[in-house]
Scaffold this motif. Sequence first.
Motif, PDB file in Angstrom:
ATOM      1  N   THR A   1     156.497  37.838 108.958  1.00  0.00           N
ATOM      2  CA  THR A   1     155.773  37.628 107.705  1.00  0.00           C
ATOM      3  C   THR A   1     156.494  38.206 106.503  1.00  0.00           C
ATOM      4  OG1 THR A   1     153.672  37.661 108.911  1.00  0.00           O
ATOM      5  CG2 THR A   1     153.565  38.022 106.539  1.00  0.00           C
ATOM      6  N   TYR A   2     157.029  39.399 106.622  1.00  0.00           N
ATOM      7  CA  TYR A   2     157.494  40.120 105.439  1.00  0.00           C
ATOM      8  C   TYR A   2     159.007  40.156 105.236  1.00  0.00           C
ATOM      9  CZ  TYR A   2     152.665  41.379 105.005  1.00  0.00           C
ATOM     10  OH  TYR A   2     151.311  41.302 104.868  1.00  0.00           O
TER      11      TYR A   2
ATOM     12  N   VAL B   1     164.962  34.207 111.922  1.00  0.00           N
ATOM     13  CA  VAL B   1     165.639  35.128 112.847  1.00  0.00           C
ATOM     14  C   VAL B   1     164.929  35.119 114.194  1.00  0.00           C
ATOM     15  CG1 VAL B   1     166.131  37.567 113.318  1.00  0.00           C
ATOM     16  CG2 VAL B   1     166.605  36.613 111.053  1.00  0.00           C
ATOM     17  N   LEU B   2     163.603  35.200 114.177  1.00  0.00           N
ATOM     18  CA  LEU B   2     162.848  35.210 115.438  1.00  0.00           C
ATOM     19  C   LEU B   2     162.990  33.890 116.185  1.00  0.00           C
ATOM     20  CD1 LEU B   2     159.642  37.173 114.385  1.00  0.00           C
ATOM     21  CD2 LEU B   2     161.586  37.975 115.742  1.00  0.00           C
ATOM     22  N   ARG B   3     163.064  32.813 115.452  1.00  0.00           N
ATOM     23  CA  ARG B   3     163.270  31.515 116.112  1.00  0.00           C
ATOM     24  C   ARG B   3     164.653  31.461 116.753  1.00  0.00           C
ATOM     25  NH1 ARG B   3     160.494  27.650 111.570  1.00  0.00           N
ATOM     26  NH2 ARG B   3     158.359  27.998 112.255  1.00  0.00           N
ATOM     27  N   GLN B   4     165.669  31.969 116.058  1.00  0.00           N
ATOM     28  CA  GLN B   4     167.024  31.969 116.613  1.00  0.00           C
ATOM     29  C   GLN B   4     167.123  32.836 117.863  1.00  0.00           C
ATOM     30  OE1 GLN B   4     169.535  33.202 113.396  1.00  0.00           O
ATOM     31  NE2 GLN B   4     169.489  31.197 112.398  1.00  0.00           N
TER      32      GLN B   4
ATOM     33  N   GLN C   1     151.311  32.744 115.638  1.00  0.00           N
ATOM     34  CA  GLN C   1     150.973  32.072 114.384  1.00  0.00           C
ATOM     35  C   GLN C   1     151.932  32.480 113.274  1.00  0.00           C
ATOM     36  OE1 GLN C   1     146.917  33.328 113.893  1.00  0.00           O
ATOM     37  NE2 GLN C   1     146.104  31.479 114.817  1.00  0.00           N
ATOM     38  N   ARG C   2     152.240  33.757 113.207  1.00  0.00           N
ATOM     39  CA  ARG C   2     153.118  34.247 112.142  1.00  0.00           C
ATOM     40  C   ARG C   2     154.544  33.739 112.299  1.00  0.00           C
ATOM     41  NH1 ARG C   2     150.925  40.297 110.713  1.00  0.00           N
ATOM     42  NH2 ARG C   2     148.967  39.524 109.846  1.00  0.00           N
ATOM     43  N   ILE C   3     154.978  33.542 113.529  1.00  0.00           N
ATOM     44  CA  ILE C   3     156.319  32.992 113.751  1.00  0.00           C
ATOM     45  C   ILE C   3     156.344  31.512 113.348  1.00  0.00           C
ATOM     46  CG2 ILE C   3     158.029  32.361 115.499  1.00  0.00           C
ATOM     47  CD1 ILE C   3     157.194  34.924 117.019  1.00  0.00           C
ATOM     48  N   MET C   4     155.285  30.800 113.669  1.00  0.00           N
ATOM     49  CA  MET C   4     155.275  29.361 113.453  1.00  0.00           C
ATOM     50  C   MET C   4     154.906  28.950 112.032  1.00  0.00           C
ATOM     51  SD  MET C   4     153.774  27.953 117.020  1.00  0.00           S
ATOM     52  CE  MET C   4     154.276  26.302 116.616  1.00  0.00           C
ATOM     53  N   LEU C   5     154.052  29.716 111.380  1.00  0.00           N
ATOM     54  CA  LEU C   5     153.534  29.316 110.074  1.00  0.00           C
ATOM     55  C   LEU C   5     154.156  30.136 108.956  1.00  0.00           C
ATOM     56  CD1 LEU C   5     149.746  29.079 110.954  1.00  0.00           C
ATOM     57  CD2 LEU C   5     151.391  27.201 110.819  1.00  0.00           C
ATOM     58  N   SER C   6     154.316  29.507 107.809  1.00  0.00           N
ATOM     59  CA  SER C   6     154.827  30.217 106.638  1.00  0.00           C
ATOM     60  C   SER C   6     153.771  31.213 106.157  1.00  0.00           C
ATOM     61  CB  SER C   6     155.143  29.235 105.513  1.00  0.00           C
ATOM     62  OG  SER C   6     153.942  28.678 105.013  1.00  0.00           O
ATOM     63  N   ARG C   7     154.192  32.115 105.319  1.00  0.00           N
ATOM     64  CA  ARG C   7     153.261  33.108 104.776  1.00  0.00           C
ATOM     65  C   ARG C   7     152.156  32.424 103.973  1.00  0.00           C
ATOM     66  NH1 ARG C   7     154.873  38.558 101.453  1.00  0.00           N
ATOM     67  NH2 ARG C   7     152.787  39.413 101.409  1.00  0.00           N
TER      68      ARG C   7
END
Length: 99
Positions: free
Chosen positions: A43-44, A51-54, A81-87
């Motif tokens: 999120t922040y 980065v988390l997706r990579q 949810q936080r990984i998949m969705l924008s802030r």
Amino acid sequence: APSSMEQDDFALVRVLMRLLDPGSSADPTTLRLACHDLGQFATYHPHGRSVLRQLSAYGSVAQLLAHGDESVRRASLLCTQRIMLSRDAMDKLSMVSRN
């Protein structure tokens, strides 16, 4: 200067992900906090989601959706949810859930 999360090619993020490995035998509190921290990073940090997706964090977190502890399942769902969705999308979801 790179943040502490960025140092050594995101070594702290990798440590958090290792805690989520099925063989880590981490207790529910550790799993919950690792999910929370990864979600906060997504999120922040300006590039946290990418980065988390990579690093394929989604799979590590998603496996905990079937964990026996409800608090771990909840933390993993929020992190996913936080990984998949924008802030912005997360902000909209939180506004809808409050009404």
